[in-house]
Write a protein that holds these residues in place. Structure first.
Motif, mmCIF file in Angstrom:
data_model
loop_
_atom_site.group_PDB
_atom_site.id
_atom_site.type_symbol
_atom_site.label_atom_id
_atom_site.label_comp_id
_atom_site.label_asym_id
_atom_site.label_seq_id
_atom_site.Cartn_x
_atom_site.Cartn_y
_atom_site.Cartn_z
ATOM 1 N N MET A 146 5.582 -3.465 -13.367
ATOM 2 C CA MET A 146 4.874 -2.316 -12.768
ATOM 3 C C MET A 146 5.916 -1.388 -12.149
ATOM 4 O O MET A 146 6.350 -1.610 -11.026
ATOM 5 N N ASP A 147 6.302 -0.352 -12.887
ATOM 6 C CA ASP A 147 7.420 0.463 -12.415
ATOM 7 C C ASP A 147 7.024 1.932 -12.283
ATOM 8 O O ASP A 147 6.166 2.419 -13.022
ATOM 9 N N GLY B 203 7.785 4.853 -6.880
ATOM 10 C CA GLY B 203 8.579 5.778 -6.068
ATOM 11 C C GLY B 203 8.579 7.168 -6.673
ATOM 12 O O GLY B 203 8.369 8.172 -5.969
ATOM 13 N N ARG B 204 8.770 7.253 -8.005
ATOM 14 C CA ARG B 204 8.795 8.555 -8.681
ATOM 15 C C ARG B 204 7.439 9.243 -8.609
ATOM 16 O O ARG B 204 7.343 10.456 -8.463
ATOM 17 N N ARG C 168 8.004 7.322 -0.662
ATOM 18 C CA ARG C 168 7.839 6.308 -1.724
ATOM 19 C C ARG C 168 6.687 5.338 -1.443
ATOM 20 O O ARG C 168 6.015 4.873 -2.351
ATOM 21 N N ARG D 62 17.177 -2.517 -1.785
ATOM 22 C CA ARG D 62 16.562 -1.262 -1.323
ATOM 23 C C ARG D 62 16.673 -1.138 0.199
ATOM 24 O O ARG D 62 16.866 -2.137 0.878
HETATM 25 C C1 IPE Z 1 7.978 -0.401 -8.847
HETATM 26 O O1 IPE Z 1 8.157 0.934 -8.531
HETATM 27 C C2 IPE Z 1 7.660 -1.253 -7.637
HETATM 28 C C3 IPE Z 1 8.760 -2.152 -7.233
HETATM 29 C C4 IPE Z 1 9.873 -2.318 -7.866
HETATM 30 C C5 IPE Z 1 8.526 -2.936 -6.043
HETATM 31 P P1 IPE Z 1 9.544 1.473 -8.014
HETATM 32 O O2 IPE Z 1 9.589 1.343 -6.524
HETATM 33 O O3 IPE Z 1 10.666 0.814 -8.731
HETATM 34 O O4 IPE Z 1 9.460 2.997 -8.397
HETATM 35 P P2 IPE Z 1 10.596 3.876 -9.052
HETATM 36 O O5 IPE Z 1 11.054 3.159 -10.278
HETATM 37 O O6 IPE Z 1 11.679 4.017 -8.036
HETATM 38 O O7 IPE Z 1 9.928 5.176 -9.362
#
Ligand code: IPE
Ligand code: IPE
Ligand code: MG
Length: 247
Positions: free
Chosen positions: A11-12, A15-16, A25, A63
């Motif tokens: 599930m990616d 954040g974007r 985010r 992160r």
């Molecule tokens: C996925 O979305 C959720 C996790 C990895 C916890 P991201 O947080 O990686 O979102 P992007 O890839 O930065 O947009």
């Protein structure tokens, strides 16, 4: 149409999704959690036997601390709120990954959810939390080495089945379909061993925009694949006498 026995989802893009809307985010993660619920429900309706959701990787600790703790807070909320629904849908809840580094409250809620759903007979829902494919392999190699050392196992017993049985995923079949959203085309250390013959489906949608109809599209696409597993699926003409291959 064949429904894959095991669907795994990276599930990616949370954040974007938030950034595109000029939000922090965390808003993407909040929306992403809701989408996870919708997709779980769809999988139950489609009689998927196993659904694994990659929610937090062994690398995600890199992160900023405030994002990690917000993710953990969301997870706590999610595990508290969804417990009743898991039982309503007859879901058996599991986790893979190392829970020991997760906050105590998360660990307790995970145990609570596993315990309260253990007699359910429907879909296996597995959250991959602090999960990394390499770490999973390392842990199983260590266990195998220990068992050999204590004469519970002989090195000649090591084969695919045995390694499978030492992995945390031992209770589920290999994922037939792995979906990754947000147009990234990599495994990011997910299911390294188990993905040997998985079909991959990459969606352009960011996870908070992924919908049950996108899931159906992925399953339709899966059905169009010719899965050969190294063999041949087309009927072959009878063998002709061999000619000198050099003409
Ligand atoms: C996925 O979305 C959720 C996790 C990895 C916890 P991201 O947080 O990686 O979102 P992007 O890839 O930065 O947009
Ligand atoms: C993979 O996404 C992990 C999860 C979805 C939980 P990431 O966003 O962490 O992966 P990379 O950093 O883009 O490879
Ligand atoms: Mg990402």
């Amino acid at each position: 149409m064949i429904t894959p026995r095991h669907i795994a989802i990276i599930m990616d893009g949370n954040g974007r999704w938030a950034k595109k809307r000029n939000h922090q985010r965390v808003y993407g993660h909040i929306r992403g959690a809701k989408v996870a619920y919708d997709i779980i429900k769809s999988c139950v309706e489609l009689s998927v036997e196993n659904l694994t959701l990659f929610a937090f990787s062994t690398e995600n600790w890199k992160r900023p601390q405030h994002e990690v703790s917000l993710l953990m807070t969301l997870l706590i909320k999610y595990l508290k709120n969804e417990q009743k629904k898991l039982n309503k849908y007859n879901i058996r809840f599991h986790t893979i990954g190392n829970p020991r580094l997760l906050p105590k409250e998360v660990q307790e809620l995970l145990i609570e959810n596993i315990e309260s759903t253990k007699n359910n007979t429907g879909m296996n829902l597995t959250f991959a939390l602090n999960y990394g494919g390499r770490q999973e392999v390392i842990d199983s190699v260590k266990k195998i080495a220990e068992d050999i050392k204590h004469n519970r196992l002989d090195s000649s017993d090591i084969n695919e089945q045995l390694i499978n049985s030492y992995l945390q995923s031992a209770f589920m079949p290999d994922p037939e379909l792995i979906i990754r959203t947000s147009n990234e085309r990599r495994l990011s250390n997910f299911f390294l061993w188990q993905a040997a013959y998985s079909e991959f489906y990459f969606s352009d949608k960011l996870w908070p925009d992924f919908s049950p109809s996108d899931l159906t599209k992925a399953i339709v696409d899966f059905n169009s694949r010719n899965r050969r597993f190294g063999g041949l699926t087309e009927p072959q003409p009878p063998p002709q006498p061999m000619r000198n291959i050099h003409g």
